[in-house]
Enzyme design. Structure first.
Site: not given
Ligand SMILES: NC(=O)c1ccc[n+]([C@@H]2O[C@H](COP(=O)([O-])OP(=O)(O)OC[C@H]3O[C@@H](n4cnc5c(N)ncnc54)[C@H](OP(=O)(O)O)[C@@H]3O)[C@@H](O)[C@H]2O)c1
Length: 272
Positions: A47, A105
């Site tokens: 990241y 990862h």
């Molecule tokens: N292990 C892996 O391979 C892997 C893969 C993908 C992700 N991850 C981890 O999982 C985390 C979460 O996944 P993600 O970031 O892809 O997707 P997510 O958490 O499902 O969605 C994030 C999105 O939702 C928005 N959001 C957050 N809270 C909200 C709310 N209360 N109301 C409306 N919109 C909201 C955010 O907007 P804003 O940011 O604009 O606030 C962002 O655009 C990642 O950041 C990472 O740490 C791990």
């Protein structure tokens, strides 16, 4: 905040995801989350934000023992020496002596899984991570890890949300009391505009994204790491824990399509 006990660590069930946040914006978002009460931060060497997170943690004044930090070794660094170097670099950037959880990862087709876990086991013994775990492991890979290698994994971090069924992997993890950490718990933000979730949310004076999070965290043995850069969203996600869904809500969510996988890179595994 509820916690899950796993392999000697106490994992807060709601954490902050940090993918696609970097630099000052990432630092500000993590500072805001820590001030609101988040105590679980999810990052990864890939990241490119561990320095910003390290700065936010250092300035927070929160006692190290009260904070859970997960980082991950990237798919290209799964040889023993490379894993060691990767963790050293991550710890330096995070300004920590140890992380709480160090994850593979992504599985790679060329990795030697027994060697990977041997190295991770040594890093744990040396006190550089308190626990080890995996991400994006399929049922087949989990069986090899748990039954053949006997690795003491503290979690499998996988994509999971109202639009993606993970019941087979979850059933395997549940029997062994290995937590499922749900990434993309808001379906990368799509949950916020889902009609069914909006309708359920209106009933509870809540937003659709909150309904999606509450639904996930209603399941035993599950933690979730929504990414939110804005303070309002971070607070809304904490407040999701106050909603109580009823049977009608659960039935409506069960009827949503459950085959929407949004993270599936070419180098990834063949999903079960
Ligand atoms: N292990 C892996 O391979 C892997 C893969 C993908 C992700 N991850 C981890 O999982 C985390 C979460 O996944 P993600 O970031 O892809 O997707 P997510 O958490 O499902 O969605 C994030 C999105 O939702 C928005 N959001 C957050 N809270 C909200 C709310 N209360 N109301 C409306 N919109 C909201 C955010 O907007 P804003 O940011 O604009 O606030 C962002 O655009 C990642 O950041 C990472 O740490 C791990």
């Amino acid at each position: 905040m509820d916690h899950l006990q796993t392999q000697g660590i106490n994992l807060p069930r709601l954490g902050l995801g940090t993918y696609r946040m970097q630099g000052d914006a990432c630092r500000a978002a993590v500072e805001s989350a820590l001030a609101l009460g988040y105590r679980h931060i999810d990052t990864a060497e890939m990241y490119a934000n561990e320095e910003a997170i390290g700065a936010a943690i250092a300035s927070s004044g929160i006692a190290r023992r009260d904070l859970h930090v997960t980082t991950k070794v990237w798919v290209e660094n799964l040889a023993p020496d490379a894993i060691r170097r990767a963790l050293d670099t991550s710890l330096n950037k995070l300004r920590l002596e140890a992380v709480d959880l160090y994850l593979v990862h992504w599985p790679s087709r060329s990795m030697n899984l027994p060697d990977v876990f041997k190295t991770l086991g040594k890093l744990k013994e040396e006190g550089r991570t308190r626990a080890i775990g995996v991400a994006n492991f399929t049922l087949k890979l989990l069986k090899t890890t748990v039954e053949e290698i006997g690795a003491p994994i503290a979690c499998n971090q996988i994509e999971h949300h109202v639009m993606l069924d993970q019941s087979k992997v979850k059933a395997y993890l549940d029997v062994r009391k290995i937590p499922l950490i749900a990434y993309c718990p808001l379906a990368q933000g799509r949950a916020a505009s889902d009609e069914t979730l909006i309708r359920i949310g209106k009933k509870h004076n809540a937003a659709a994204a909150q309904v999606a999070l509450r639904w996930l965290l209603d399941h035993d043995n599950v933690a979730a790491i929504p990414k939110a850069s804005r303070r309002e969203s971070q607070q809304a996600n904490l407040d999701a824990l106050k909603i109580a869904l009823d049977d009608d809500d659960r039935k409506a969510i069960a009827r949503l399509p459950k085959d929407k996988r949004f993270v599936s890179p070419g180098f990834g595994p063949d999903w079960d």
